[in-house]
Motif scaffolding. Structure first.
Motif, PDB file in Angstrom:
ATOM      1  N   LYS A  42      -6.721  -9.734   1.472  1.00  0.00           N
ATOM      2  CA  LYS A  42      -5.846  -9.397   2.597  1.00  0.00           C
ATOM      3  C   LYS A  42      -4.808  -8.343   2.241  1.00  0.00           C
ATOM      4  CE  LYS A  42      -6.329 -13.892   4.847  1.00  0.00           C
ATOM      5  NZ  LYS A  42      -5.613 -15.054   5.451  1.00  0.00           N
ATOM      6  N   GLY A  43      -4.943  -7.730   1.061  1.00  0.00           N
ATOM      7  CA  GLY A  43      -4.022  -6.670   0.685  1.00  0.00           C
ATOM      8  C   GLY A  43      -3.372  -6.935  -0.660  1.00  0.00           C
ATOM      9  N   ALA A  44      -2.399  -6.096  -0.981  1.00  0.00           N
ATOM     10  CA  ALA A  44      -1.732  -6.157  -2.278  1.00  0.00           C
ATOM     11  C   ALA A  44      -0.339  -6.757  -2.139  1.00  0.00           C
ATOM     12  CB  ALA A  44      -1.625  -4.756  -2.883  1.00  0.00           C
ATOM     13  N   THR A  45       0.113  -7.358  -3.219  1.00  0.00           N
ATOM     14  CA  THR A  45       1.480  -7.858  -3.279  1.00  0.00           C
ATOM     15  C   THR A  45       2.440  -6.688  -3.454  1.00  0.00           C
ATOM     16  OG1 THR A  45       1.543  -8.090  -5.688  1.00  0.00           O
ATOM     17  CG2 THR A  45       0.601  -9.918  -4.430  1.00  0.00           C
ATOM     18  N   ARG A  46       3.693  -7.014  -3.537  1.00  0.00           N
ATOM     19  CA  ARG A  46       4.687  -6.001  -3.892  1.00  0.00           C
ATOM     20  C   ARG A  46       4.515  -5.664  -5.374  1.00  0.00           C
ATOM     21  NH1 ARG A  46      11.196  -7.272  -3.986  1.00  0.00           N
ATOM     22  NH2 ARG A  46      11.839  -5.350  -5.068  1.00  0.00           N
ATOM     23  N   VAL A  47       4.676  -4.399  -5.729  1.00  0.00           N
ATOM     24  CA  VAL A  47       4.606  -3.996  -7.126  1.00  0.00           C
ATOM     25  C   VAL A  47       6.005  -4.068  -7.735  1.00  0.00           C
ATOM     26  CG1 VAL A  47       4.863  -1.530  -6.581  1.00  0.00           C
ATOM     27  CG2 VAL A  47       3.817  -2.227  -8.744  1.00  0.00           C
ATOM     28  N   ILE A  48       6.089  -4.660  -8.917  1.00  0.00           N
ATOM     29  CA  ILE A  48       7.364  -4.819  -9.617  1.00  0.00           C
ATOM     30  C   ILE A  48       7.321  -3.986 -10.885  1.00  0.00           C
ATOM     31  CG2 ILE A  48       9.016  -6.436 -10.599  1.00  0.00           C
ATOM     32  CD1 ILE A  48       8.527  -6.907  -7.652  1.00  0.00           C
ATOM     33  N   MET A  49       8.273  -3.090 -11.044  1.00  0.00           N
ATOM     34  CA  MET A  49       8.375  -2.266 -12.245  1.00  0.00           C
ATOM     35  C   MET A  49       9.595  -2.694 -13.046  1.00  0.00           C
ATOM     36  SD  MET A  49       7.340   1.455 -10.616  1.00  0.00           S
ATOM     37  CE  MET A  49       7.835   1.091  -8.925  1.00  0.00           C
ATOM     38  N   PHE A  50       9.425  -2.800 -14.350  1.00  0.00           N
ATOM     39  CA  PHE A  50      10.522  -3.273 -15.196  1.00  0.00           C
ATOM     40  C   PHE A  50      10.346  -2.725 -16.607  1.00  0.00           C
ATOM     41  CE2 PHE A  50       7.045  -6.227 -15.453  1.00  0.00           C
ATOM     42  CZ  PHE A  50       6.982  -6.610 -16.785  1.00  0.00           C
ATOM     43  N   THR A  51      11.399  -2.836 -17.391  1.00  0.00           N
ATOM     44  CA  THR A  51      11.382  -2.447 -18.799  1.00  0.00           C
ATOM     45  C   THR A  51      11.813  -3.648 -19.634  1.00  0.00           C
ATOM     46  OG1 THR A  51      13.649  -1.615 -18.629  1.00  0.00           O
ATOM     47  CG2 THR A  51      11.870  -0.021 -18.310  1.00  0.00           C
ATOM     48  N   GLY A  52      11.674  -3.518 -20.926  1.00  0.00           N
ATOM     49  CA  GLY A  52      12.059  -4.608 -21.812  1.00  0.00           C
ATOM     50  C   GLY A  52      10.907  -5.547 -22.090  1.00  0.00           C
ATOM     51  N   ILE A  53      11.210  -6.685 -22.664  1.00  0.00           N
ATOM     52  CA  ILE A  53      10.199  -7.646 -23.088  1.00  0.00           C
ATOM     53  C   ILE A  53       9.945  -8.652 -21.974  1.00  0.00           C
ATOM     54  CG2 ILE A  53       9.642  -9.439 -24.774  1.00  0.00           C
ATOM     55  CD1 ILE A  53      11.382  -7.941 -26.783  1.00  0.00           C
TER      56      ILE A  53
ATOM     57  N   GLN B 181       3.481   5.390  -5.082  1.00  0.00           N
ATOM     58  CA  GLN B 181       2.588   6.096  -4.171  1.00  0.00           C
ATOM     59  C   GLN B 181       1.166   5.559  -4.296  1.00  0.00           C
ATOM     60  OE1 GLN B 181       2.886  10.399  -4.126  1.00  0.00           O
ATOM     61  NE2 GLN B 181       0.722  10.619  -3.613  1.00  0.00           N
ATOM     62  N   PHE B 182       0.721   5.332  -5.503  1.00  0.00           N
ATOM     63  CA  PHE B 182      -0.622   4.775  -5.668  1.00  0.00           C
ATOM     64  C   PHE B 182      -0.699   3.373  -5.078  1.00  0.00           C
ATOM     65  CE2 PHE B 182      -3.476   1.999  -8.035  1.00  0.00           C
ATOM     66  CZ  PHE B 182      -4.687   2.671  -7.894  1.00  0.00           C
ATOM     67  N   TRP B 183       0.329   2.554  -5.326  1.00  0.00           N
ATOM     68  CA  TRP B 183       0.294   1.176  -4.850  1.00  0.00           C
ATOM     69  C   TRP B 183       0.276   1.112  -3.322  1.00  0.00           C
ATOM     70  CZ3 TRP B 183      -0.828  -2.549  -8.138  1.00  0.00           C
ATOM     71  CH2 TRP B 183      -0.751  -3.867  -7.697  1.00  0.00           C
ATOM     72  N   ASN B 184       0.937   2.053  -2.679  1.00  0.00           N
ATOM     73  CA  ASN B 184       0.939   2.076  -1.215  1.00  0.00           C
ATOM     74  C   ASN B 184      -0.446   2.366  -0.638  1.00  0.00           C
ATOM     75  OD1 ASN B 184       3.692   1.577  -1.292  1.00  0.00           O
ATOM     76  ND2 ASN B 184       4.258   3.735  -1.040  1.00  0.00           N
ATOM     77  N   SER B 185      -1.324   2.932  -1.444  1.00  0.00           N
ATOM     78  CA  SER B 185      -2.675   3.252  -0.960  1.00  0.00           C
ATOM     79  C   SER B 185      -3.625   2.062  -1.037  1.00  0.00           C
ATOM     80  CB  SER B 185      -3.260   4.410  -1.786  1.00  0.00           C
ATOM     81  OG  SER B 185      -3.500   4.009  -3.124  1.00  0.00           O
ATOM     82  N   LEU B 186      -3.166   0.923  -1.566  1.00  0.00           N
ATOM     83  CA  LEU B 186      -4.025  -0.247  -1.719  1.00  0.00           C
ATOM     84  C   LEU B 186      -4.058  -1.043  -0.415  1.00  0.00           C
ATOM     85  CD1 LEU B 186      -3.065  -1.427  -5.323  1.00  0.00           C
ATOM     86  CD2 LEU B 186      -4.982   0.005  -4.610  1.00  0.00           C
ATOM     87  N   THR B 187      -4.843  -0.592   0.512  1.00  0.00           N
ATOM     88  CA  THR B 187      -5.030  -1.294   1.783  1.00  0.00           C
ATOM     89  C   THR B 187      -5.942  -2.505   1.568  1.00  0.00           C
ATOM     90  OG1 THR B 187      -6.959   0.043   2.333  1.00  0.00           O
ATOM     91  CG2 THR B 187      -4.801   0.896   3.000  1.00  0.00           C
ATOM     92  N   PRO B 188      -6.029  -3.427   2.544  1.00  0.00           N
ATOM     93  CA  PRO B 188      -6.966  -4.557   2.397  1.00  0.00           C
ATOM     94  C   PRO B 188      -8.404  -4.117   2.130  1.00  0.00           C
ATOM     95  CG  PRO B 188      -5.417  -5.004   4.165  1.00  0.00           C
ATOM     96  CD  PRO B 188      -5.150  -3.601   3.723  1.00  0.00           C
ATOM     97  N   ASP B 189      -8.852  -3.037   2.779  1.00  0.00           N
ATOM     98  CA  ASP B 189     -10.221  -2.566   2.533  1.00  0.00           C
ATOM     99  C   ASP B 189     -10.405  -2.121   1.090  1.00  0.00           C
ATOM    100  OD1 ASP B 189     -10.954  -3.087   5.115  1.00  0.00           O
ATOM    101  OD2 ASP B 189     -10.569  -1.039   5.824  1.00  0.00           O
ATOM    102  N   VAL B 190      -9.408  -1.419   0.548  1.00  0.00           N
ATOM    103  CA  VAL B 190      -9.491  -0.968  -0.842  1.00  0.00           C
ATOM    104  C   VAL B 190      -9.491  -2.170  -1.787  1.00  0.00           C
ATOM    105  CG1 VAL B 190      -8.322   0.343  -2.650  1.00  0.00           C
ATOM    106  CG2 VAL B 190      -8.420   1.247  -0.308  1.00  0.00           C
ATOM    107  N   CYS B 191      -8.632  -3.134  -1.534  1.00  0.00           N
ATOM    108  CA  CYS B 191      -8.575  -4.329  -2.381  1.00  0.00           C
ATOM    109  C   CYS B 191      -9.890  -5.099  -2.328  1.00  0.00           C
ATOM    110  CB  CYS B 191      -7.424  -5.227  -1.953  1.00  0.00           C
ATOM    111  SG  CYS B 191      -5.780  -4.520  -2.220  1.00  0.00           S
ATOM    112  N   GLN B 192     -10.492  -5.199  -1.154  1.00  0.00           N
ATOM    113  CA  GLN B 192     -11.772  -5.905  -1.035  1.00  0.00           C
ATOM    114  C   GLN B 192     -12.865  -5.198  -1.825  1.00  0.00           C
ATOM    115  OE1 GLN B 192     -12.607  -6.363   3.153  1.00  0.00           O
ATOM    116  NE2 GLN B 192     -10.615  -7.319   3.544  1.00  0.00           N
TER     117      GLN B 192
END
Length: 351
Positions: free
Chosen positions: A213-224, A317-328
């Motif tokens: 049904k699509g992608a979750t939110r993408v989380i970006m972080f640094t550190g351990i 930008q890449f993560w925004n392109s992950l529509t449900p069809d792409v994920c499927q």
């Protein structure tokens, strides 16, 4: 015998056309005519067959010498590498498929000091034996116990007809700043292009998940990343997605990283109603989000080409392109991987 035309005590020579142009039937007719070279040539020209005197002369001389007008077998170059040497090369390549032609020549010279073999000869022989040079296709390392677990898990999925309709695949990865593709092209007359690469490129960690049904939110972080940090990320990125997208039930698939299977994360799942389903260890090919990371890195490297401060924007930008069809489409890749794992009895699928 009246077969040739003599001029000043010798045979007439005027070569324009090779005798190889005559068919086998025409050559037999030339011999059967039993006329002079001029008369034979005139007879053939009446039938629109063009051949020189010299070619006819060569044909008749061959007939008198060999009793046949057929082409003689061509002489082949004698082999410098004997069958015994070929057997040794085959055995060594079976044992070590990374042997270069220089390695093979050194080996042959050690065993047969009197034989001098060139590098082109070795390359040609190796090709004749069916060996070709390719880039290796790397895969995960698998222990025997985990091969058995992979096989059992995949067999269960096939028997149950699993379609992963309510599964969320999550994982984290490290994205490194890279603005150049692995290959490039240049004109033959131009020198090789120099492309700058930082000694210590910028890196950022990324967590995300995909589902039919699509992608979750993408989380970006640094550190351990540890269990506490992971629970904080799951609270922001996973729980809202489950509530909004899978109100009727879900399943969570992620790998068996120690922090994923820690008591802290298990307590977090139990407290928030997250239904985690264990997957086989050492099995990145059974988690389609690994393909997402590969596509993301390819997009950044070849299309977006970010500078130092643009890496996060490129990831988003890449993560925004992950529509449900792409994920499927990525998830359907498991329909090819799971039968392959069963076929190879738990070994790496190569996908």
């Amino acid at each position: 015998r009246g077969f040739f035309t003599q001029v000043n005590g010798g045979y007439c020579c005027c070569c324009v056309t090779s005798m190889g142009k005559l068919s086998a039937e025409a050559r037999e007719r030339v011999v059967a005519l039993r006329l002079s070279v001029i008369d034979i040539r005139r007879r053939l020209q009446e039938e629109d067959i063009s051949i020189s005197r010299q070619a006819l002369y060569n044909l008749l001389r061959k007939y008198h010498s060999n009793g046949s007008v057929q082409d003689l077998p061509r002489r082949k170059r004698p082999r410098k590498i004997s069958e015994e040497m070929r057997d040794v090369i085959e055995e060594e390549l079976q044992r070590n498929d990374e042997l270069t032609s220089n390695n093979i020549r050194t080996m042959l010279e050690t065993r047969w000091p009197d034989v001098q073999v060139s590098i082109p000869t070795i390359k040609r022989t190796r090709k004749e034996m069916g060996w070709v040079c390719t880039r290796p296709h790397y895969c995960q390392i698998l222990r025997p116990l985990n091969k058995r677990k992979r096989l059992i898990w995949c067999q269960q999925q096939l028997r149950s007809g699993e379609d992963f309709h309510n599964v969320i695949f999550t994982d984290e990865s490290t994205i490194q700043l890279d603005s150049h593709s692995r290959i490039c092209f240049r004109k033959q007359c131009h020198p090789r292009k120099l492309k700058p690469r930082p000694k210590h490129p910028a890196k950022i960690h990324v967590w995300g998940g995909i589902s039919p049904k699509g992608a979750t939110r993408v989380i970006m972080f640094t550190g351990i990343m540890n269990a506490v940090r992971l629970s904080q990320i799951l609270e922001v990125g996973l729980l809202p997605f489950i509530t909004e997208t899978f109100p009727d039930g879900h399943r969570l698939y992620h790998d068996n990283d120690p922090k994923h299977a820690s008591y802290h994360i298990q307590d977090f799942f139990e407290a928030n109603g997250v239904l985690w389903r264990p997957t086989p260890p050492e099995s990145p090919d059974l988690n389609p989000i690994e393909l997402i990371w590969g596509s993301m890195k390819q997009f950044l490297r070849t299309s977006y080409k970010p500078k130092n401060l643009e890496l996060k924007a490129g990831i988003q930008q890449f993560w925004n392109s992950l529509t449900p069809d792409v994920c499927q489409r990525y998830i359907r890749h498991l329909n090819k991987v799971i039968p392959k794992v069963v076929e190879v009895e738990g070994e790496a699928s190569g996908y």
